[in-house]
Design a protein around this motif. Structure first.
Motif, PDB file in Angstrom:
ATOM      1  N   GLY A  48       0.823  -1.202   0.000  1.00  0.00           N
ATOM      2  CA  GLY A  48       0.000   0.000   0.000  1.00  0.00           C
ATOM      3  C   GLY A  48       0.859   1.255   0.000  1.00  0.00           C
ATOM      4  N   ARG A  49       1.947   1.220   0.772  1.00  0.00           N
ATOM      5  CA  ARG A  49       2.800   2.413   0.918  1.00  0.00           C
ATOM      6  C   ARG A  49       3.478   2.790  -0.402  1.00  0.00           C
ATOM      7  NH1 ARG A  49       6.428  -0.870   5.235  1.00  0.00           N
ATOM      8  NH2 ARG A  49       4.551  -2.138   5.187  1.00  0.00           N
ATOM      9  N   THR A  72      -2.100   6.674  13.254  1.00  0.00           N
ATOM     10  CA  THR A  72      -2.328   5.847  12.071  1.00  0.00           C
ATOM     11  C   THR A  72      -1.122   4.948  11.916  1.00  0.00           C
ATOM     12  OG1 THR A  72      -2.902   5.885   9.708  1.00  0.00           O
ATOM     13  CG2 THR A  72      -1.281   7.490  10.427  1.00  0.00           C
ATOM     14  N   ASP A 145      -7.622   6.902   2.974  1.00  0.00           N
ATOM     15  CA  ASP A 145      -6.840   5.736   3.384  1.00  0.00           C
ATOM     16  C   ASP A 145      -7.826   4.677   3.890  1.00  0.00           C
ATOM     17  OD1 ASP A 145      -5.304   3.777   4.539  1.00  0.00           O
ATOM     18  OD2 ASP A 145      -3.950   5.145   5.590  1.00  0.00           O
ATOM     19  N   ALA A 147      -7.182   1.382   4.252  1.00  0.00           N
ATOM     20  CA  ALA A 147      -6.484   0.146   4.628  1.00  0.00           C
ATOM     21  C   ALA A 147      -7.220  -0.618   5.739  1.00  0.00           C
ATOM     22  CB  ALA A 147      -5.062   0.463   5.073  1.00  0.00           C
ATOM     23  N   HIS A 148      -7.995   0.120   6.537  1.00  0.00           N
ATOM     24  CA  HIS A 148      -8.769  -0.519   7.612  1.00  0.00           C
ATOM     25  C   HIS A 148     -10.262  -0.522   7.307  1.00  0.00           C
ATOM     26  CE1 HIS A 148      -5.738   0.256  11.138  1.00  0.00           C
ATOM     27  NE2 HIS A 148      -5.184  -0.322  10.109  1.00  0.00           N
ATOM     28  N   LYS A 174      -4.671  -7.639   7.003  1.00  0.00           N
ATOM     29  CA  LYS A 174      -5.789  -6.780   6.592  1.00  0.00           C
ATOM     30  C   LYS A 174      -7.065  -7.594   6.392  1.00  0.00           C
ATOM     31  CE  LYS A 174      -2.951  -3.254   6.143  1.00  0.00           C
ATOM     32  NZ  LYS A 174      -2.738  -2.294   7.205  1.00  0.00           N
TER      33      LYS A 174
HETATM   34  C1  PLP Z   1      -1.622  -1.304   6.427  1.00  0.00           C
HETATM   35  C2  PLP Z   1      -1.872   0.124   6.256  1.00  0.00           C
HETATM   36  C3  PLP Z   1      -1.470   0.822   5.102  1.00  0.00           C
HETATM   37  C4  PLP Z   1      -0.712   0.164   3.971  1.00  0.00           C
HETATM   38  O1  PLP Z   1       0.291  -0.635   4.421  1.00  0.00           O
HETATM   39  P1  PLP Z   1       1.271  -1.528   3.513  1.00  0.00           P
HETATM   40  O2  PLP Z   1       1.870  -2.441   4.502  1.00  0.00           O
HETATM   41  O3  PLP Z   1       2.233  -0.596   2.905  1.00  0.00           O
HETATM   42  O4  PLP Z   1       0.443  -2.241   2.491  1.00  0.00           O
HETATM   43  C5  PLP Z   1      -1.820   2.151   5.009  1.00  0.00           C
HETATM   44  N1  PLP Z   1      -2.516   2.780   5.976  1.00  0.00           N
HETATM   45  C6  PLP Z   1      -2.911   2.158   7.107  1.00  0.00           C
HETATM   46  C7  PLP Z   1      -3.705   2.909   8.141  1.00  0.00           C
HETATM   47  C8  PLP Z   1      -2.590   0.803   7.282  1.00  0.00           C
HETATM   48  O5  PLP Z   1      -2.973   0.180   8.410  1.00  0.00           O
END
Ligand code: PLP
Length: 392
Positions: A48-49, A72, A145, A147-148, A174
């Motif tokens: 994701g990053r 975060t 964002d 991711a959650h 995730k």
């Molecule tokens: C997990 C997460 C990401 C992305 O993480 P990667 O490990 O790079 O895939 C982005 N934002 C939040 C809040 C996360 O928990």
């Protein structure tokens, strides 16, 4: 030992991983993901990053201030820094873990380029307030964002659609997983083309060695999550003998994984596609577990519950306690591994210059007082857990 995390993956994902690679594996995963999120486009990344970092570049953000939550995942400001921008932290709102949008507005300057609106732990960010901000500051880009916050909705509106683009993390912890990996979704065709070009130019293709590493990792997850084995792993972890599932970060460093510029493997995207078929069940399970916990903890004043927000999807069920360590120990004694996710307030970290904690009181408090309960097993597991908590 009941693990705090358990990815909803099974034999089908393993079989998919072992399938021969097709040239369009990545595109097929992207199409399925875009459809799932109700968006026109999706682009896959190794993490994701990585996607977030390239998204800033595709949006033309350079030497800008990017407003992000103090509370975060630490990879978020890392991506901001890696893209040549500066993170500006904003404290949480009391009650639902998300960034205080009133304070976010106060943090806006001439140099602000974007706001990262995060729906933490599956609690939807307040889209009404965000709309007002966007109207008032049309030049500032809003990035969701998610991711959650898979499937999270604010008053019926899916959060991922309320901005220029949304980012998703897909690692094994995730709600939906492709082993590792991340996604960016958008409805903007121009942004999509730009980001796609940038990605294809910047990332090296995944090779067979990376595929093999990912396969080995996937295979190792299965026995490791079997409850008796998990107990042993937990024991070894606690005594610092191994670091199996714990994600380490260095307080004083801003860094990225060594392969962050190597594209996601086809194998991972095949796992992700199969996992998408379980999506509905995954979300239902989490909501049902949360519902059970809300009623169980309701009359237990030693636990401070978050607000119940319709549209939340509970990537984690988080409560506040006075003495976290004693509850973590108590959990282990009763056969439950309680989580302690996001045990830091980013502005207090050395890497970010150790801002005055007084300026981020809510994030600081959450970082020290929250525990989370396993939600992966739905109401059935939640009931077993609360029964075990009741027993001596
Ligand atoms: C997990 C997460 C990401 C992305 O993480 P990667 O490990 O790079 O895939 C982005 N934002 C939040 C809040 C996360 O928990």
């Amino acid at each position: 030992m009941i693990p705090r995390l358990k990815p909803t993956i099974g034999i089908k994902e393993l079989v998919a991983a072992l399938h021969p690679t097709r040239r369009d594996d990545v595109e097929r995963f992207e199409q399925d993901f875009a459809m799932l999120m109700g968006q026109k486009y999706a682009l896959a990344f190794p993490y994701g990053r990585t996607g977030m970092m390239l998204l800033f570049e595709a949006l033309g953000l350079k030497e800008k201030e990017i407003i992000c939550p103090a509370y975060t995942c630490v990879v978020v400001p890392h991506s901001v820094v890696y893209s040549g921008n500066t993170p500006v932290f904003v404290d949480c709102k009391q009650g639902d873990f998300n960034m205080d949008l009133g304070k976010a507005e106060k943090a806006i300057t001439d140099k602000t380029g974007a706001i990262i609106a995060t729906s933490l732990f599956g609690y939807p960010v307040d889209l009404d307030k965000l709309d007002v901000l966007q109207k008032k500051y049309p030049r500032i880009m809003i990035i969701q964002d998610c991711a959650h916050s898979f499937a999270a909705e604010w008053k019926g509106r899916p959060v991922q659609k309320a901005g220029v683009a949304a980012i998703f993390g897909l690692n094994i912890s995730k709600m939906l997983t492709s082993i590792f990996g991340g996604m960016i979704t958008t409805d903007n065709g121009e942004l999509y083309s730009k980001l796609r070009r940038l990605r294809d130019k910047t990332l090296h293709p995944a090779d067979w060695k990376k595929g093999l590493r990912r396969l080995a990792y996937l295979i190792s997850v299965f026995p490791a999550l079997w409850e008796p084995i998990y107990g042993i792993i937990n024991y070894l972890e606690r005594y610092g003998l191994i670091d199996y599932f714990i994600q380490y970060y260095d307080e004083s460093k801003i860094d990225m994984p060594v392969d962050y510029l190597q594209q996601i493997t086809a194998l991972e995207t095949r796992v992700g596609r199969v996992n998408i078929t379980l999506y509905k069940k995954i979300i239902e399970n989490r909501k049902a577990a949360a519902k059970h916990y809300f009623s169980y903890f309701n009359d237990k004043p030693e636990f401070i519950l978050p607000q119940q927000v319709p549209g939340a999807t509970y990537s984690h069920f988080v409560v506040q306690v006075k003495d976290r360590n004693s509850w973590l120990k108590e959990g282990i004694r009763k056969g439950i591994q309680l989580g302690w996710l996001i045990e830091y307030s980013i502005p207090e970290m050395k890497a970010y210059g150790s801002h005055d904690p007084v300026k981020f009181p809510v994030a600081g408090k959450y970082s020290k007082s929250t525990i989370n309960l396993p939600v992966w097993g739905g109401e059935k597991l939640a009931t077993r857990i609360t029964r075990q908590l009741d027993n001596d």
